[in-house]
Enzyme design. Structure first.
Site, PDB file in Angstrom:
ATOM      1  N   GLU A 102      41.134  35.327  46.047  1.00 49.04           N
ATOM      2  CA  GLU A 102      40.063  35.622  47.002  1.00 49.04           C
ATOM      3  C   GLU A 102      40.559  36.572  48.092  1.00 49.04           C
ATOM      4  O   GLU A 102      41.483  36.259  48.839  1.00 49.04           O
ATOM      5  CB  GLU A 102      39.543  34.327  47.633  1.00 49.04           C
ATOM      6  CG  GLU A 102      39.005  33.312  46.633  1.00 49.04           C
ATOM      7  CD  GLU A 102      37.703  33.761  45.973  1.00 49.04           C
ATOM      8  OE1 GLU A 102      37.116  34.766  46.416  1.00 49.04           O
ATOM      9  OE2 GLU A 102      37.273  33.080  45.017  1.00 49.04           O
ATOM     10  N   CYS A 168      35.594  25.579  50.766  1.00 46.99           N
ATOM     11  CA  CYS A 168      36.684  26.524  50.493  1.00 46.99           C
ATOM     12  C   CYS A 168      36.620  27.723  51.437  1.00 46.99           C
ATOM     13  O   CYS A 168      37.602  28.085  52.077  1.00 46.99           O
ATOM     14  CB  CYS A 168      36.619  26.994  49.042  1.00 46.99           C
ATOM     15  SG  CYS A 168      37.007  25.720  47.825  1.00 46.99           S
ATOM     16  N   HIS A 190      41.115  30.414  43.822  1.00 51.53           N
ATOM     17  CA  HIS A 190      40.304  29.437  43.108  1.00 51.53           C
ATOM     18  C   HIS A 190      40.869  29.218  41.714  1.00 51.53           C
ATOM     19  O   HIS A 190      41.302  30.169  41.046  1.00 51.53           O
ATOM     20  CB  HIS A 190      38.853  29.914  43.002  1.00 51.53           C
ATOM     21  CG  HIS A 190      37.988  29.433  44.118  1.00 51.53           C
ATOM     22  ND1 HIS A 190      37.356  30.286  45.006  1.00 51.53           N
ATOM     23  CD2 HIS A 190      37.641  28.174  44.491  1.00 51.53           C
ATOM     24  CE1 HIS A 190      36.660  29.560  45.885  1.00 51.53           C
ATOM     25  NE2 HIS A 190      36.820  28.288  45.584  1.00 51.53           N
TER      26      HIS A 190
END
Length: 217
Positions: A102, A168, A190
């Site tokens: 991410e 998250c 993730h």
């Protein structure tokens, strides 16, 4: 690190407990077993695995624990930390078939369901003083280099600019903000469920991820 050979890197890792719809969170199992795995496997010279913490899958609950760990680790490192400190956060994406690095977090909390403490914000700025819900914070880690390293190791991994709007993303946004303030770095990755990628491969992936981060950040 690179060719300098003198720079130390300490990587702190967090995962999450189970939550609604995910009876077994792979990140909880991975993070709880990471110290033993790394001790047997080893890490490159200059790289230290710091704290391994499992967070409540709740916005404020998870954040409170994270901030306590950051404060504790920052205090214990005072006077002795002359290297890079990196916060690596792992979360599960139950619909994913591969790992995802991410690149950013968005200043928006819109929880699709209530978190484990019953909180379900909608279109709420995570940090109001940062601006509106379209505000983003990006990691300063070398995500492209990390991705390339992991792919060369044979892992199915992709880049992502959408960490969701659930816990998250909430924790990642706060971590990126804290990292900027303290001169640290933060990264969120993730992972799929164990039914998609088994436990052994996920542990191997996280160990390789530690190496990738240390060699590129």
């Amino acid at each position: 690190m690179g060719s300098e050979g003198t720079k130390s890197v300490t990587i702190h890792v967090t995962g999450f407990k189970r939550f609604h719809g995910v009876a077994q969170n792979p990140t909880e199992i991975t993070v709880n077993g990471l110290k033993d795995y790394v001790e047997k496997r080893g890490l490159p010279a200059g790289v230290t695995l710091g704290s391994c913490t499992v967070l409540e899958t709740a916005g404020e609950g998870g954040l409170l624990t994270l901030l306590k760990v950051i404060k504790s680790e920052s205090s214990s490192a005072n006077g002795s930390n002359n290297g890079q400190v990196i916060w690596l956060h792992l979360g599960v994406n139950s619909g994913a078939t591969k790992f995802a690095v991410e690149r950013l977090a968005v200043n928006e909390a819109t929880f699709r369901c209530a978190d484990e403490l019953g909180w379900q914000p909608q279109r709420l700025p995570i940090v109001p003083e940062d601006g509106g819900i379209n505000q983003t914070r990006k990691t300063s880690c070398s995500t492209e280099s990390i991705l390339e390293y992991l792919k060369k190791k044979g892992f199915e991994v992709t880049m992502s600019d959408d960490a969701g709007r659930f816990v998250c993303n909430y924790v990642y946004y706060h971590s990126l903000r804290s990292a900027q303030q303290k001169g640290h770095k933060s990264l969120f990755v993730h992972v799929p469920t164990f039914s998609r990628v088994n436990q052994e491969e996920q542990m191997e992936f996280v160990a390789a991820l530690l190496e990738a981060i240390a060699s590129t950040c």
